[in-house]
Design an enzyme around this catalytic site. Structure first.
Site, PDB file in Angstrom:
ATOM      1  N   GLU A 141      40.650  37.464  35.086  1.00 23.60           N
ATOM      2  CA  GLU A 141      40.458  38.553  36.047  1.00 23.60           C
ATOM      3  C   GLU A 141      40.249  39.861  35.292  1.00 23.60           C
ATOM      4  OE1 GLU A 141      43.225  40.634  39.542  1.00 23.60           O
ATOM      5  OE2 GLU A 141      44.170  39.738  37.779  1.00 23.60           O
ATOM      6  N   ASN A 188      37.715  43.607  43.707  1.00 22.86           N
ATOM      7  CA  ASN A 188      38.124  42.837  42.536  1.00 22.86           C
ATOM      8  C   ASN A 188      37.357  41.511  42.646  1.00 22.86           C
ATOM      9  OD1 ASN A 188      39.436  41.394  40.534  1.00 22.86           O
ATOM     10  ND2 ASN A 188      41.458  42.203  41.037  1.00 22.86           N
ATOM     11  N   LYS A 215      38.332  39.132  45.680  1.00 24.21           N
ATOM     12  CA  LYS A 215      39.754  38.844  45.854  1.00 24.21           C
ATOM     13  C   LYS A 215      40.231  39.206  47.251  1.00 24.21           C
ATOM     14  CE  LYS A 215      44.132  39.721  43.379  1.00 24.21           C
ATOM     15  NZ  LYS A 215      44.668  40.386  42.166  1.00 24.21           N
ATOM     16  N   GLU A 275      46.559  47.942  43.114  1.00 28.76           N
ATOM     17  CA  GLU A 275      45.375  47.224  43.596  1.00 28.76           C
ATOM     18  C   GLU A 275      45.043  47.591  45.033  1.00 28.76           C
ATOM     19  OE1 GLU A 275      44.465  43.152  42.462  1.00 28.76           O
ATOM     20  OE2 GLU A 275      46.343  43.110  41.318  1.00 28.76           O
ATOM     21  N   CYS A 325      43.863  35.806  40.583  1.00 32.07           N
ATOM     22  CA  CYS A 325      45.260  36.185  40.394  1.00 32.07           C
ATOM     23  C   CYS A 325      46.138  35.831  41.592  1.00 32.07           C
ATOM     24  CB  CYS A 325      45.345  37.669  40.042  1.00 32.07           C
ATOM     25  SG  CYS A 325      46.940  38.147  39.328  1.00 32.07           S
ATOM     26  N   ASN A 363      45.971  38.748  35.750  1.00 34.95           N
ATOM     27  CA  ASN A 363      46.676  39.724  34.916  1.00 34.95           C
ATOM     28  C   ASN A 363      48.059  39.862  35.543  1.00 34.95           C
ATOM     29  OD1 ASN A 363      44.530  42.000  33.261  1.00 34.95           O
ATOM     30  ND2 ASN A 363      43.735  40.325  34.503  1.00 34.95           N
TER      31      ASN A 363
END
Length: 306
Positions: free
Chosen positions: A47, A110, A127, A146, A172, A197
């Protein structure tokens, strides 16, 4: 004849805030070459693989935020990866921050893409399950913003025909949600892959820190087994700008078994020969969706919940 995929996961060690995309791509190229040297024909990268994990910092200037995003893919910095992958006839999955204009608005996602052995982008995922928070929280040793810098993905959980395999992607936090895996399992995904991450310290629930690796592997193994799919997860690992990131990149079989596991917190390539037809052993005999599912009882799963 069984269908085999020689699969590689390319774990990245930490990326410094000052490290350029060009410097990172050189590292990705080195691991691509190593994977190809082992006979791999598909590589999973992490990611946000082109930069440090920038959501750990609070930025008020939107221009400073946007500097971490890619406005096209491939671009000048990443084109060497696409070119060399095509020369080696190796496909790959790559995560990055995507800035795009859609429907007259600037959007931030993302994102990850899947690229075939000819170097063509054949699929994109954004994502869905964004973790963290949207405002600055002073008690944290670093932020996890995020929810401030990205919006939830708007593409669902697609599955793509990539060379010889049906491939789906997670990013993730998505890997922790069974819905992620089940939707792609229902679509026939044979490989479900992505990067992460993941800090080893979670300030809201520090009492769970010692379970970080366990929960990570549990999610990948369970998702693989319950959907009869190969799983592949690539970490950004190690001490990155003061935040320790989890390693344990892995490849899991449709039985849920771990068949490859990283052993460092540095740039590291792991590989496994994956029998794609083995997916059917689980899907036909254990979790036969058509024969055994009872979706009339699952309505609550897709409803909003307070």
């Amino acid at each position: 004849m069984t269908r085999k995929l020689n699969l590689a996961v390319a774990q990245l060690g930490p990326i410094a805030r000052a490290e350029t995309r060009e410097q990172v791509v050189k590292r990705l190229l080195a691991m691509l070459e190593e994977a190809a040297g082992r006979g791999a024909t598909f590589v999973v990268f992490p990611e946000l693989a082109l930069t440090t994990f920038f959501p750990r910092w609070f930025f008020e200037d939107q221009a400073e935020v946007d500097a971490w995003f890619e406005t096209e893919m491939p671009n000048a910095a990443t084109q060497p990866l696409f070119t060399r992958a095509a020369e080696l006839k190796v496909g790959f999955n790559l995560g990055y921050a995507e800035l795009v204009e859609e429907d007259g608005s600037v959007r931030h996602f993302n994102t990850s893409i899947v690229v075939d052995r000819a170097g063509n982008i054949v699929g994109k995922y954004r994502k869905v399950h964004l973790p963290g928070h949207a405002e600055y929280e002073p008690y944290r040793p670093w932020q996890h913003l995020e929810k401030r810098y990205f919006e939830p993905g708007n593409l669902g959980f697609p599955v793509f025909d990539v060379d010889d395999a049906k491939v789906g992607m997670f990013i993730c936090n998505d890997r922790r949600w069974p819905e992620t895996w089940r939707v792609m399992g229902l679509k026939g995904a044979e490989l479900i892959c992505g990067g992460y991450n993941t800090p080893t310290h979670n300030p809201p629930v520090p009492q769970h820190d010692h379970l970080n690796s366990f929960h990570h592997l549990l999610s990948i193994q369970a998702g693989s087994y319950q959907n009869g799919a190969w799983g592949a997860a690539a970490a950004k690992a190690g001490m990155e700008e003061g935040s320790m990131l989890l390693g344990h990149s892995c490849i899991t079989a449709p039985t849920g078994e771990i068949v490859a596991l990283s052993s460092t917190l540095d740039d590291e390539v792991i590989t496994a020969m994956c029998d794609l037809d083995a997916c059917q052993h689980i899907r036909n005999e254990i979790f036969n969706f058509r024969r055994h599912r009872q979706p009339q009882h699952y309505g609550l799963i897709s409803e909003l919940y307070d």
